[in-house]
Design a protein around this motif. Sequence first.
Motif, PDB file in Angstrom:
ATOM      1  N   PHE A  57       0.828  -1.203   0.000  1.00 13.03           N
ATOM      2  CA  PHE A  57       0.000   0.000   0.000  1.00 13.03           C
ATOM      3  C   PHE A  57       0.865   1.256   0.000  1.00 13.03           C
ATOM      4  CE2 PHE A  57      -2.358   3.381   2.111  1.00 13.03           C
ATOM      5  CZ  PHE A  57      -3.575   3.354   1.441  1.00 13.03           C
ATOM      6  N   ALA A  58       1.890   1.270   0.863  1.00 10.12           N
ATOM      7  CA  ALA A  58       2.747   2.452   1.001  1.00 10.12           C
ATOM      8  C   ALA A  58       3.513   2.733  -0.287  1.00 10.12           C
ATOM      9  CB  ALA A  58       3.720   2.250   2.161  1.00 10.12           C
ATOM     10  N   SER A  59       4.129   1.704  -0.865  1.00  6.03           N
ATOM     11  CA  SER A  59       4.946   1.916  -2.061  1.00  6.03           C
ATOM     12  C   SER A  59       4.097   2.272  -3.274  1.00  6.03           C
ATOM     13  CB  SER A  59       5.780   0.658  -2.354  1.00  6.03           C
ATOM     14  OG  SER A  59       4.941  -0.472  -2.529  1.00  6.03           O
ATOM     15  N   THR A  60       2.926   1.630  -3.413  1.00  8.91           N
ATOM     16  CA  THR A  60       2.060   1.897  -4.567  1.00  8.91           C
ATOM     17  C   THR A  60       1.448   3.289  -4.494  1.00  8.91           C
ATOM     18  OG1 THR A  60       1.529  -0.455  -4.771  1.00  8.91           O
ATOM     19  CG2 THR A  60       0.030   1.093  -5.833  1.00  8.91           C
ATOM     20  N   LEU A  61       0.934   3.657  -3.334  1.00  9.65           N
ATOM     21  CA  LEU A  61       0.325   4.978  -3.187  1.00  9.65           C
ATOM     22  C   LEU A  61       1.368   6.082  -3.337  1.00  9.65           C
ATOM     23  CD1 LEU A  61      -2.289   6.495  -2.663  1.00  9.65           C
ATOM     24  CD2 LEU A  61      -1.816   6.365  -0.210  1.00  9.65           C
ATOM     25  N   SER A  62       2.567   5.833  -2.817  1.00  8.92           N
ATOM     26  CA  SER A  62       3.650   6.809  -2.945  1.00  8.92           C
ATOM     27  C   SER A  62       3.985   7.055  -4.411  1.00  8.92           C
ATOM     28  CB  SER A  62       4.900   6.317  -2.200  1.00  8.92           C
ATOM     29  OG  SER A  62       6.000   7.168  -2.426  1.00  8.92           O
ATOM     30  N   ALA A  63       4.063   5.978  -5.197  1.00  9.21           N
ATOM     31  CA  ALA A  63       4.359   6.108  -6.628  1.00  9.21           C
ATOM     32  C   ALA A  63       3.228   6.827  -7.357  1.00  9.21           C
ATOM     33  CB  ALA A  63       4.595   4.727  -7.239  1.00  9.21           C
ATOM     34  N   ALA A  64       1.979   6.536  -6.975  1.00  5.79           N
ATOM     35  CA  ALA A  64       0.828   7.190  -7.610  1.00  5.79           C
ATOM     36  C   ALA A  64       0.818   8.686  -7.312  1.00  5.79           C
ATOM     37  CB  ALA A  64      -0.467   6.550  -7.130  1.00  5.79           C
ATOM     38  N   LEU A  65       1.108   9.054  -6.074  1.00  9.30           N
ATOM     39  CA  LEU A  65       1.152  10.468  -5.705  1.00  9.30           C
ATOM     40  C   LEU A  65       2.278  11.213  -6.419  1.00  9.30           C
ATOM     41  CD1 LEU A  65       0.456  10.140  -1.860  1.00  9.30           C
ATOM     42  CD2 LEU A  65      -1.080  11.113  -3.581  1.00  9.30           C
ATOM     43  N   ASP A  66       3.339  10.475  -6.778  1.00  9.05           N
ATOM     44  CA  ASP A  66       4.454  11.056  -7.535  1.00  9.05           C
ATOM     45  C   ASP A  66       4.199  11.031  -9.042  1.00  9.05           C
ATOM     46  OD1 ASP A  66       5.834  11.514  -5.218  1.00  9.05           O
ATOM     47  OD2 ASP A  66       7.055   9.708  -5.331  1.00  9.05           O
ATOM     48  N   SER A  67       2.974  10.633  -9.434  1.00 10.27           N
ATOM     49  CA  SER A  67       2.570  10.561 -10.849  1.00 10.27           C
ATOM     50  C   SER A  67       3.402   9.548 -11.640  1.00 10.27           C
ATOM     51  CB  SER A  67       2.665  11.953 -11.515  1.00 10.27           C
ATOM     52  OG  SER A  67       1.756  12.846 -10.904  1.00 10.27           O
ATOM     53  N   ARG A  68       3.823   8.478 -10.963  1.00  9.04           N
ATOM     54  CA  ARG A  68       4.572   7.407 -11.637  1.00  9.04           C
ATOM     55  C   ARG A  68       3.632   6.202 -11.779  1.00  9.04           C
ATOM     56  NH1 ARG A  68      10.350   6.995  -8.672  1.00  9.04           N
ATOM     57  NH2 ARG A  68      10.768   5.618 -10.456  1.00  9.04           N
ATOM     58  N   ALA A  69       2.763   6.281 -12.780  1.00  4.57           N
ATOM     59  CA  ALA A  69       1.707   5.287 -12.952  1.00  4.57           C
ATOM     60  C   ALA A  69       2.262   3.886 -13.208  1.00  4.57           C
ATOM     61  CB  ALA A  69       0.789   5.699 -14.110  1.00  4.57           C
TER      62      ALA A  69
END
Length: 338
Positions: A57-69
């Motif tokens: 959850f942490a790594s996926t959401l962090s990447a999404a918030l950084d716009s790294r789909a």
Amino acid sequence: MSPLLLSCLLFISAAFVMVFAGVKLVKQADTLADQTGMGEALFGIVFLAGITSLPDFASTLSAALDSRADLAISNIMGSMVLNLAFLGVADILYRKANLEHAAASPVNLMLAGLLIALLTLPMFAVFTPLIAGFNVHPVTPIIIVAYLFGLHLVQKTQKRPMWFPRKTHQTVTDDISPNNEQNAALLWFSFLSLALITAVAGWVLMGAAKEITHQTGLPDTLVGGVFTALVTSLPELVTTIAAIRIGALTLAVSNIFGTNCFNILVVAAADIGYTDGSIYHAMDPLQMTWGLVAILMSAILLLGMILREKYGIGRIGFESALMLGVYVIAVVLITSNV
């Protein structure tokens, strides 16, 4: 000390902490499953799966918030595929019989079907047209509703099963026998403390892995689908093996299924966290290959649980051999196209 060396030391230290806490966490979970009357399967889905999914959850959401789909989706999808491969590894370690034979239960069959259904939803979103003015795709709330409805079906199956596996000498049933001699409050405090330690160790592990991959300059698809997915899936591997070692086979299998079902919610969270539109349309369609592989492996596992082969090649079920083979082929094919 170089940043790469420091990250490697943090990675190793966090991995050791996770193994130590994960083993004890499973023992507490097995006791609480009986103490609460929920049983190993339901407790594994509701509590253990959510805890072991925190690094994902942490790594996926962090990447999404950084716009790294690409990194966000490949990480969570790759993690789900790897979790299923872990069941093949667990089957190798359990030498008494095929793990899927010994851990047969109607709840695990229901979970397998639920996982396949949930996995199709993000893939369906990829091929639907964009809706102007909406950052969150309509499939995302459907995923959340489908997950909650699936939990209702699992609970109903647990309380009043309409299908029973044929018992053999190799079948290990989940006999719920509450132990009233142990203090419930103390058990929950111990369980939640270990959960917190596991989550923090997972967070440190994930951060160290991201720094290592950043230093090495690997592409997002490879990093997310293979390396970060492996790191964030370590709690599932540790808890699954620990559950098998104490004979909690139903807990081991339901933990993997429950984690993967929960991870579909993480996909929904990634779409919400991604602010540049729908994450399903922003990512490279190659990422959905991980979803197809997860569906294939889940279907293979479901077939194995229905057939319930006692022994197969190397004393493991055919489904375990197939899942491990599919995983290796998928990694080769996907990484060769990066």
